[in-house]
Scaffold this motif. Structure first.
Motif, PDB file in Angstrom:
ATOM      1  N   SER A  17       0.906  -1.328  -0.053  1.00  0.00           N
ATOM      2  CA  SER A  17       0.139   0.071  -0.070  1.00  0.00           C
ATOM      3  C   SER A  17       0.875   1.296   0.180  1.00  0.00           C
ATOM      4  O   SER A  17       1.954   1.160   0.572  1.00  0.00           O
ATOM      5  CB  SER A  17      -0.830   0.096   1.324  1.00  0.00           C
ATOM      6  OG  SER A  17      -1.740  -1.048   1.203  1.00  0.00           O
ATOM      7  N   MET A  83      -3.909   3.910  -1.996  1.00  0.00           N
ATOM      8  CA  MET A  83      -3.706   2.724  -2.741  1.00  0.00           C
ATOM      9  C   MET A  83      -3.508   1.373  -2.275  1.00  0.00           C
ATOM     10  O   MET A  83      -2.446   1.323  -1.519  1.00  0.00           O
ATOM     11  CB  MET A  83      -2.431   3.208  -3.786  1.00  0.00           C
ATOM     12  CG  MET A  83      -2.588   4.518  -4.161  1.00  0.00           C
ATOM     13  SD  MET A  83      -1.124   5.156  -4.995  1.00  0.00           S
ATOM     14  CE  MET A  83      -1.202   4.090  -6.539  1.00  0.00           C
ATOM     15  N   LEU A  86      -1.559  -3.187  -4.290  1.00  0.00           N
ATOM     16  CA  LEU A  86      -1.043  -2.700  -5.646  1.00  0.00           C
ATOM     17  C   LEU A  86      -0.449  -3.598  -6.432  1.00  0.00           C
ATOM     18  O   LEU A  86       0.055  -4.983  -6.014  1.00  0.00           O
ATOM     19  CB  LEU A  86       0.258  -1.421  -5.051  1.00  0.00           C
ATOM     20  CG  LEU A  86      -0.257  -0.430  -4.776  1.00  0.00           C
ATOM     21  CD1 LEU A  86       0.744   0.446  -3.822  1.00  0.00           C
ATOM     22  CD2 LEU A  86      -0.785   0.478  -5.845  1.00  0.00           C
ATOM     23  N   ASP A  90       0.026  -0.991 -11.790  1.00  0.00           N
ATOM     24  CA  ASP A  90      -0.148   0.363 -11.238  1.00  0.00           C
ATOM     25  C   ASP A  90       0.940   1.223 -11.428  1.00  0.00           C
ATOM     26  O   ASP A  90       1.087   2.366 -10.981  1.00  0.00           O
ATOM     27  CB  ASP A  90      -0.402   0.105  -9.656  1.00  0.00           C
ATOM     28  CG  ASP A  90      -1.862  -0.597  -9.360  1.00  0.00           C
ATOM     29  OD1 ASP A  90      -1.896  -1.421  -8.664  1.00  0.00           O
ATOM     30  OD2 ASP A  90      -2.824  -0.305 -10.419  1.00  0.00           O
ATOM     31  N   VAL A 124       5.807  -0.551  -8.476  1.00  0.00           N
ATOM     32  CA  VAL A 124       5.332  -1.588  -7.971  1.00  0.00           C
ATOM     33  C   VAL A 124       6.071  -2.700  -8.402  1.00  0.00           C
ATOM     34  O   VAL A 124       6.060  -3.247  -9.365  1.00  0.00           O
ATOM     35  CB  VAL A 124       3.818  -1.825  -7.966  1.00  0.00           C
ATOM     36  CG1 VAL A 124       3.244  -3.056  -7.218  1.00  0.00           C
ATOM     37  CG2 VAL A 124       3.181  -0.732  -7.489  1.00  0.00           C
TER      38      VAL A 124
END
Length: 126
Positions: A17, A83, A86, A90, A124
């Motif tokens: 996150s 967010m 993930l 992303d 990510v």
């Protein structure tokens, strides 16, 4: 006129996150509808999430629905993008955008916003 500054980006593993922040200066953020857009490498900038002036209306791209949450604190002139879960897809530079308006319709296109921040990188890893 308003100036927007994003923060909170970084490198995170898949499933992790991040919370992005966008702080407005120059004028009260409650005058503006706000949005978040993401631009992945080699791709066009795309809508991610939007929020009305007082936060009563929020809306999302299908790709992030259920994982991302947009919110705002007008007392702090700040909009957030939480967010979660993930994914590598992303990965993008995330931009905050503002539109001075009294109307509440959804704004999913770049052309509907007048002011933009400089962006913050989210990466990510898988």
């Amino acid at each position: 006129q308003v100036q927007l500054v994003e923060s909170g980006g970084g490198l995170v593993q898949a499933g992790g996150s991040l919370r992005l922040s966008c702080t407005a200066s120059g004028r009260s953020s409650s005058s503006y509808a706000m949005g978040w857009f993401g631009q992945a490498p080699g791709k066009e900038r795309e809508f991610v999430a939007g929020i009305s002036r007082y936060g009563f209306t929020t809306y999302y791209a299908d790709s992030v629905k259920g994982r991302f949450t947009i919110s705002r604190d007008n007392a702090k002139n700040t909009v957030y993008l939480q967010m979660n879960s993930l994914k590598p897809e992303d990965t993008a530079v995330y931009y905050c955008a503002a539109k001075q308006t009294s109307q509440t319709q959804q704004r999913r296109r770049e052309i509907e916003y007048d002011y933009w921040g400089q962006g913050t990188q989210v990466t990510v890893s898988s």
